[in-house]
Design a protein around this motif. Sequence first.
Motif, mmCIF file in Angstrom:
data_model
loop_
_atom_site.group_PDB
_atom_site.id
_atom_site.type_symbol
_atom_site.label_atom_id
_atom_site.label_comp_id
_atom_site.label_asym_id
_atom_site.label_seq_id
_atom_site.Cartn_x
_atom_site.Cartn_y
_atom_site.Cartn_z
ATOM 1 N N UNK A 114 22.681 42.576 22.776
ATOM 2 C CA UNK A 114 23.387 42.798 21.532
ATOM 3 C C UNK A 114 24.010 41.478 21.077
ATOM 4 N N UNK A 115 23.833 41.170 19.808
ATOM 5 C CA UNK A 115 24.397 39.945 19.236
ATOM 6 C C UNK A 115 25.882 40.151 18.969
ATOM 7 N N UNK A 116 26.670 39.212 19.411
ATOM 8 C CA UNK A 116 28.101 39.213 19.134
ATOM 9 C C UNK A 116 28.352 38.364 17.881
ATOM 10 N N UNK A 117 29.403 38.669 17.148
ATOM 11 C CA UNK A 117 29.723 37.932 15.929
ATOM 12 C C UNK A 117 29.818 36.428 16.184
ATOM 13 N N UNK A 118 30.324 36.044 17.335
ATOM 14 C CA UNK A 118 30.457 34.624 17.673
ATOM 15 C C UNK A 118 29.103 33.937 17.815
ATOM 16 N N UNK A 119 28.024 34.705 17.942
ATOM 17 C CA UNK A 119 26.685 34.140 18.087
ATOM 18 C C UNK A 119 25.974 33.963 16.738
ATOM 19 N N UNK A 120 26.583 34.401 15.666
ATOM 20 C CA UNK A 120 25.993 34.254 14.335
ATOM 21 C C UNK A 120 26.293 32.841 13.835
ATOM 22 N N UNK A 121 25.240 32.155 13.418
ATOM 23 C CA UNK A 121 25.324 30.788 12.899
ATOM 24 C C UNK A 121 25.966 29.813 13.877
ATOM 25 N N UNK A 122 25.488 29.841 15.123
ATOM 26 C CA UNK A 122 25.886 28.803 16.065
ATOM 27 C C UNK A 122 25.513 27.463 15.447
ATOM 28 N N UNK A 123 26.425 26.507 15.464
ATOM 29 C CA UNK A 123 26.221 25.248 14.744
ATOM 30 C C UNK A 123 24.888 24.586 15.065
ATOM 31 N N UNK A 124 24.559 24.445 16.343
ATOM 32 C CA UNK A 124 23.338 23.718 16.706
ATOM 33 C C UNK A 124 22.079 24.470 16.293
ATOM 34 N N UNK A 125 22.110 25.792 16.322
ATOM 35 C CA UNK A 125 20.946 26.578 15.921
ATOM 36 C C UNK A 125 20.806 26.543 14.402
ATOM 37 N N UNK A 126 21.905 26.689 13.689
ATOM 38 C CA UNK A 126 21.882 26.639 12.227
ATOM 39 C C UNK A 126 21.383 25.279 11.741
ATOM 40 N N UNK A 127 21.851 24.216 12.357
ATOM 41 C CA UNK A 127 21.398 22.873 11.992
ATOM 42 C C UNK A 127 19.892 22.727 12.218
ATOM 43 N N UNK A 128 19.425 23.198 13.369
ATOM 44 C CA UNK A 128 18.007 23.111 13.697
ATOM 45 C C UNK A 128 17.148 23.868 12.687
ATOM 46 N N UNK A 129 17.531 25.089 12.364
ATOM 47 C CA UNK A 129 16.722 25.876 11.442
ATOM 48 C C UNK A 129 16.838 25.349 10.014
ATOM 49 N N UNK A 130 17.959 24.783 9.639
ATOM 50 C CA UNK A 130 18.113 24.192 8.315
ATOM 51 C C UNK A 130 17.121 23.044 8.138
ATOM 52 N N UNK A 131 16.946 22.233 9.157
ATOM 53 C CA UNK A 131 15.971 21.135 9.111
ATOM 54 C C UNK A 131 14.559 21.693 8.993
ATOM 55 N N UNK A 132 14.245 22.713 9.757
ATOM 56 C CA UNK A 132 12.900 23.302 9.730
ATOM 57 C C UNK A 132 12.635 23.976 8.386
ATOM 58 N N UNK A 133 13.626 24.653 7.827
ATOM 59 C CA UNK A 133 13.467 25.271 6.509
ATOM 60 C C UNK A 133 13.171 24.199 5.455
ATOM 61 N N UNK A 134 13.840 23.061 5.547
ATOM 62 C CA UNK A 134 13.575 21.956 4.620
ATOM 63 C C UNK A 134 12.152 21.424 4.809
ATOM 64 N N UNK A 135 11.672 21.378 6.034
ATOM 65 C CA UNK A 135 10.288 20.967 6.290
ATOM 66 C C UNK A 135 9.317 21.957 5.651
ATOM 67 N N UNK A 136 9.623 23.240 5.774
ATOM 68 C CA UNK A 136 8.787 24.271 5.160
ATOM 69 C C UNK A 136 8.732 24.063 3.639
ATOM 70 N N UNK A 137 9.884 23.873 3.030
ATOM 71 C CA UNK A 137 9.946 23.724 1.574
ATOM 72 C C UNK A 137 9.173 22.478 1.126
ATOM 73 N N UNK A 138 9.316 21.380 1.846
ATOM 74 C CA UNK A 138 8.580 20.159 1.509
ATOM 75 C C UNK A 138 7.073 20.383 1.648
ATOM 76 N N UNK A 139 6.660 21.082 2.695
ATOM 77 C CA UNK A 139 5.237 21.379 2.886
ATOM 78 C C UNK A 139 4.716 22.263 1.766
ATOM 79 N N UNK A 140 5.525 23.209 1.325
ATOM 80 C CA UNK A 140 5.120 24.087 0.226
ATOM 81 C C UNK A 140 4.943 23.283 -1.065
ATOM 82 N N UNK A 141 5.880 22.396 -1.354
ATOM 83 C CA UNK A 141 5.816 21.594 -2.575
ATOM 84 C C UNK A 141 4.596 20.664 -2.573
#
Length: 137
Positions: free
Chosen positions: A1-28
């Motif tokens: 079960x996910x605890x509220x403290x596990x939502x948007x862990x800084x290092x995971x959010x940073x990692x996925x934000x970079x990957x999402x930007x890579x996805x968007x650049x690849x799409x463009x």
Amino acid sequence: MIQLAQVNLDHVLTELTVIFAQYEAALMDNDLETLDHLFWTSTLTVRFGVAENLYGIDAIRAFRQARNVGSLKRVLSHTQIITYGEDFATTTTEFTRSDQMLGRQSQTWVRFNEGWRVVSAHISLNQHGAVAAIHCD
């Protein structure tokens, strides 16, 4: 079960934000290799598009290769990236295309051994927004 403290862990959010930007650049850039790489290579992967329902990575690849690309350029707004623990995330965004069409995109991401992959995606156009944008010009 996910605890509220596990939502948007800084290092995971940073990692996925970079990957999402890579996805968007690849799409463009219509970079099919990177787009392929970022989607889960599975028959279980789903992508619902504006006019297509694609089941499995083979159908997604075939669609991308056959589509008339035109201009894929768009501007994102209201983007939300939410991570849940270390290995699960959702992204949602609204976009405006160069033809002033408004749309929405949501993705479900899972971290596998090979890295973060989209397992489900949904893209739709906001017909009401497009009409409003046309009347505002």
